[in-house]
Design a protein around this motif. Structure first.
Motif, PDB file in Angstrom:
ATOM      1  N   GLY A 147      78.440-106.186   1.907  1.00 56.58           N
ATOM      2  CA  GLY A 147      77.929-107.411   1.087  1.00 56.58           C
ATOM      3  C   GLY A 147      76.590-107.081   0.518  1.00 56.58           C
ATOM      4  N   LEU A 148      75.953-105.812   0.506  1.00 62.20           N
ATOM      5  CA  LEU A 148      74.746-105.305   0.145  1.00 62.20           C
ATOM      6  C   LEU A 148      74.958-104.190  -0.908  1.00 62.20           C
ATOM      7  N   ARG A 149      74.220-104.462  -1.950  1.00 60.12           N
ATOM      8  CA  ARG A 149      74.390-103.334  -3.016  1.00 60.12           C
ATOM      9  C   ARG A 149      72.895-102.490  -2.865  1.00 60.12           C
ATOM     10  N   VAL A 150      73.102-101.194  -2.734  1.00 55.06           N
ATOM     11  CA  VAL A 150      71.693-100.512  -2.781  1.00 55.06           C
ATOM     12  C   VAL A 150      71.857 -99.263  -3.510  1.00 55.06           C
ATOM     13  N   GLY A 151      70.968 -98.810  -4.077  1.00 53.64           N
ATOM     14  CA  GLY A 151      71.024 -97.475  -4.982  1.00 53.64           C
ATOM     15  C   GLY A 151      71.182 -96.292  -4.007  1.00 53.64           C
ATOM     16  N   CYS A 152      71.955 -95.299  -4.574  1.00 62.52           N
ATOM     17  CA  CYS A 152      71.957 -94.131  -3.662  1.00 62.52           C
ATOM     18  C   CYS A 152      71.369 -92.847  -4.614  1.00 62.52           C
ATOM     19  N   PHE A 153      70.592 -92.202  -4.285  1.00 53.42           N
ATOM     20  CA  PHE A 153      70.005 -91.083  -5.258  1.00 53.42           C
ATOM     21  C   PHE A 153      70.370 -89.735  -4.580  1.00 53.42           C
ATOM     22  N   ARG A 154      70.758 -88.684  -5.340  1.00 52.69           N
ATOM     23  CA  ARG A 154      71.423 -87.437  -5.084  1.00 52.69           C
ATOM     24  C   ARG A 154      70.746 -86.502  -5.897  1.00 52.69           C
ATOM     25  N   PRO A 155      70.630 -85.428  -5.570  1.00 54.70           N
ATOM     26  CA  PRO A 155      70.460 -84.071  -6.586  1.00 54.70           C
ATOM     27  C   PRO A 155      71.384 -84.291  -7.727  1.00 54.70           C
ATOM     28  N   PRO A 156      70.696 -84.040  -9.180  1.00 51.65           N
ATOM     29  CA  PRO A 156      69.470 -83.260  -9.444  1.00 51.65           C
ATOM     30  C   PRO A 156      68.646 -84.571  -9.706  1.00 51.65           C
ATOM     31  N   THR A 157      68.910 -85.901  -9.329  1.00 51.22           N
ATOM     32  CA  THR A 157      67.896 -86.955  -9.563  1.00 51.22           C
ATOM     33  C   THR A 157      66.625 -86.825  -8.669  1.00 51.22           C
ATOM     34  N   VAL A 158      66.953 -86.222  -7.255  1.00 52.17           N
ATOM     35  CA  VAL A 158      66.065 -86.012  -6.318  1.00 52.17           C
ATOM     36  C   VAL A 158      66.109 -84.543  -5.724  1.00 52.17           C
ATOM     37  N   PRO A 159      65.158 -84.067  -4.876  1.00 52.50           N
ATOM     38  CA  PRO A 159      65.103 -82.655  -4.790  1.00 52.50           C
ATOM     39  C   PRO A 159      66.429 -82.323  -3.705  1.00 52.50           C
ATOM     40  N   VAL A 160      66.874 -81.298  -3.558  1.00 53.75           N
ATOM     41  CA  VAL A 160      67.947 -80.990  -2.544  1.00 53.75           C
ATOM     42  C   VAL A 160      67.165 -81.157  -1.063  1.00 53.75           C
ATOM     43  N   GLY A 161      68.336 -81.779  -0.162  1.00 54.44           N
ATOM     44  CA  GLY A 161      67.866 -82.026   0.967  1.00 54.44           C
ATOM     45  C   GLY A 161      67.158 -83.430   1.356  1.00 54.44           C
ATOM     46  N   THR A 162      66.915 -84.450   0.052  1.00 58.19           N
ATOM     47  CA  THR A 162      66.322 -85.557   0.101  1.00 58.19           C
ATOM     48  C   THR A 162      67.017 -86.713  -0.506  1.00 58.19           C
ATOM     49  N   ARG A 183      81.006 -98.026 -11.849  1.00 57.95           N
ATOM     50  CA  ARG A 183      81.647 -99.206 -11.356  1.00 57.95           C
ATOM     51  C   ARG A 183      81.230-100.531 -12.016  1.00 57.95           C
ATOM     52  N   ALA A 184      82.288-101.064 -12.521  1.00 63.14           N
ATOM     53  CA  ALA A 184      81.985-102.205 -13.303  1.00 63.14           C
ATOM     54  C   ALA A 184      81.888-103.446 -12.720  1.00 63.14           C
ATOM     55  N   ARG A 185      80.741-104.183 -12.688  1.00 64.17           N
ATOM     56  CA  ARG A 185      80.300-105.070 -11.961  1.00 64.17           C
ATOM     57  C   ARG A 185      80.719-106.516 -12.734  1.00 64.17           C
ATOM     58  N   PRO A 186      81.096-107.715 -12.000  1.00 62.57           N
ATOM     59  CA  PRO A 186      81.418-108.899 -12.606  1.00 62.57           C
ATOM     60  C   PRO A 186      80.129-109.661 -12.917  1.00 62.57           C
ATOM     61  N   PRO A 187      80.146-110.826 -14.028  1.00 54.89           N
ATOM     62  CA  PRO A 187      79.185-111.595 -14.448  1.00 54.89           C
ATOM     63  C   PRO A 187      78.182-112.028 -13.223  1.00 54.89           C
ATOM     64  N   VAL A 188      79.186-112.322 -12.409  1.00 57.65           N
ATOM     65  CA  VAL A 188      78.269-113.173 -11.065  1.00 57.65           C
ATOM     66  C   VAL A 188      78.790-112.138  -9.783  1.00 57.65           C
ATOM     67  N   GLY A 189      77.867-111.673  -9.421  1.00 56.91           N
ATOM     68  CA  GLY A 189      78.133-110.612  -8.132  1.00 56.91           C
ATOM     69  C   GLY A 189      78.358-111.117  -6.700  1.00 56.91           C
ATOM     70  N   THR A 190      79.022-110.753  -5.851  1.00 55.63           N
ATOM     71  CA  THR A 190      79.451-111.176  -4.556  1.00 55.63           C
ATOM     72  C   THR A 190      78.587-110.655  -3.451  1.00 55.63           C
ATOM     73  N   GLU A 191      78.006-109.592  -3.938  1.00 59.09           N
ATOM     74  CA  GLU A 191      76.871-108.960  -2.944  1.00 59.09           C
ATOM     75  C   GLU A 191      75.366-109.278  -3.343  1.00 59.09           C
ATOM     76  N   LEU A 192      74.698-109.166  -2.219  1.00 63.40           N
ATOM     77  CA  LEU A 192      73.096-109.240  -2.503  1.00 63.40           C
ATOM     78  C   LEU A 192      72.745-107.689  -3.217  1.00 63.40           C
ATOM     79  N   ASP A 193      72.052-107.963  -4.304  1.00 61.73           N
ATOM     80  CA  ASP A 193      71.658-106.651  -5.141  1.00 61.73           C
ATOM     81  C   ASP A 193      70.339-106.274  -4.756  1.00 61.73           C
ATOM     82  N   LEU A 194      70.050-105.226  -4.069  1.00 62.66           N
ATOM     83  CA  LEU A 194      68.870-104.494  -3.871  1.00 62.66           C
ATOM     84  C   LEU A 194      68.890-103.268  -4.641  1.00 62.66           C
TER      85      LEU A 194
END
Length: 386
Positions: free
Chosen positions: A339-354, A33-44
């Motif tokens: 309006g809130l950007r958060v990370g989403c970690f899924r396998p294989p970055t993290v173990p299955v079920g977490t 997802r390409a973000r603009p130079p000035v985001g409109t969401e709060l970046d977490l």
């Protein structure tokens, strides 16, 4: 007789279609997802822990270096890519964290590859925490050393692996702060085990620099291991320092050896001057404003409370485990829609079920930012957990 193949198999990439279908079915298909130079969401979601990536002094530092040294370093550091700027920054960063010397690489990834491979090799043992960063995992694979993977933060398992070894040399690998869950390595106990068995300890401080320790000097500095003769620190310039690049810090003989033996250093173009100048400017901001490290941890505690995370975070990372990939992805998208950007970690970055939401605190978050995060996360997590 030449072997014949069905027409459907003529394309050497036809197997990718099956792989993509499997990923989609498992909820593991990723997209950019390409973000603009000035985001409109709060970046977490970003790793800009100190809020310095867009800081005026940091931008000015990069621009000044660009104008002085040009857009690129023009070659590997052993040829034309080593500037006074690179070496001045290395000295400044080493002094800040309490190391004897430093060597800048083009990224944190290549810094880990260079350090681990050059300091191990055939006839040695690598003992790696199961949750170490992918760059350390890949370094183990490239090293041609024997590799023992130990359970997460299990010092007794490290002790057993070192005690049972037949190799003369051994290296223990760990993150100081683990990127997916924000947990800290049991650093003093690990070092005690390494010293007892004559092993080198390599610590990736990518998520510790700027956050842990006195004024953000890192977890090694905090526990009194800065400058230890049997410890090597690696880190990135792309997180707390808001720039790009990687560094290996440690005893001067290590630096000398890496210049001769680390392939990602020898054969890669030197880090662009603008990135070095920006990182040096960010370091100077951190030195002048040590409150930023404390602010990161305070904001992380506030976010953890909002999310109902029982364990008090010791880093910028707040991990909210939700279980299945589709649940975590839906929650992340729900946050973004509000309006809130958060990370989403899924396998294989993290173990299955977490699968989880991964929130990152920043020193620059305001009360209004935290209020928005509270409203959105309370609503989204109530749905995700129902």
């Amino acid at each position: 007789m030449p072997r014949s193949f069905p027409t459907s198999a003529l394309s050497p990439l036809s197997w990718l279609e099956d792989v993509e279908r499997q990923r989609r079915a498992a909820g593991l298909r990723r997209s950019l997802r390409a973000r603009p130079p000035v985001g409109t969401e709060l970046d977490l979601a970003s790793n800009d822990y100190l809020g310095l990536a867009a800081h005026r002094a940091v931008i000015d530092g990069g621009v000044e270096a660009l104008r002085t040294w040009g857009a690129g370093s023009t070659g590997s550091r052993l040829v034309t890519g080593n500037t006074e700027l690179h070496e001045g920054f290395e000295e400044a960063l080493a002094q800040f964290v309490g190391a004897e010397s430093a060597l800048v690489f083009s990224s944190g990834y290549t810094a880990n590859l260079g350090a681990v491979v050059a300091l191990s090799g055939p006839g040695s043992l690598l003992v790696s925490d199961a949750y170490t960063h992918a760059s350390l995992v890949d370094a183990c694979r490239l090293s041609r050393a024997r590799v023992a993977v130990t359970p997460h933060r299990d010092v007794d398992a490290v002790d057993e692996a070192l005690a049972a070894r037949s190799e003369e040399r051994a290296v223990v690998l760990t993150d100081s702060v683990f990127s997916a869950d924000g947990a800290m390595a049991p650093m003093r106990r690990l070092h005690d085990v390494c010293r007892r068995h004559g092993a080198l300890l390599i610590v990736d401080e990518a998520h510790g620099l700027g956050v842990r320790g006195d004024g953000g000097r890192g977890l090694l500095h905090e526990v009194g291991l800065a400058g230890a003769p049997d410890v090597v620190m690696t880190t990135t310039l792309s997180k707390a320092l808001g720039s790009q690049g990687g560094v290996v810090l440690g005893p001067r003989p290590v630096r000398d050896h890496l210049i001769d033996a680390a392939r990602p250093f020898i054969f890669d173009t030197g880090l662009a001057p603008a990135a070095v100048g920006a990182a040096w400017a960010a370091l100077n901001v951190l030195i002048a404003e040590p409150w930023r490290a404390d602010a990161v941890l305070a904001n992380a505690r506030a976010l953890a409370e909002v999310c109902g995370v029982s364990e008090t975070p010791g880093s910028a990372v707040v991990s909210v485990i939700l279980g299945e990939p589709d649940v975590a992805l839906a929650a992340a998208n729900g946050c973004l829609e509000r309006g809130l950007r958060v990370g989403c970690f899924r396998p294989p970055t993290v173990p299955v079920g977490t699968s989880r939401l991964r929130l990152t605190a920043r020193a620059s978050l305001t009360d209004d930012d935290l209020d928005l995060a509270r409203r959105v996360l309370t609503e989204v997590l109530a749905t995700a957990r129902s």
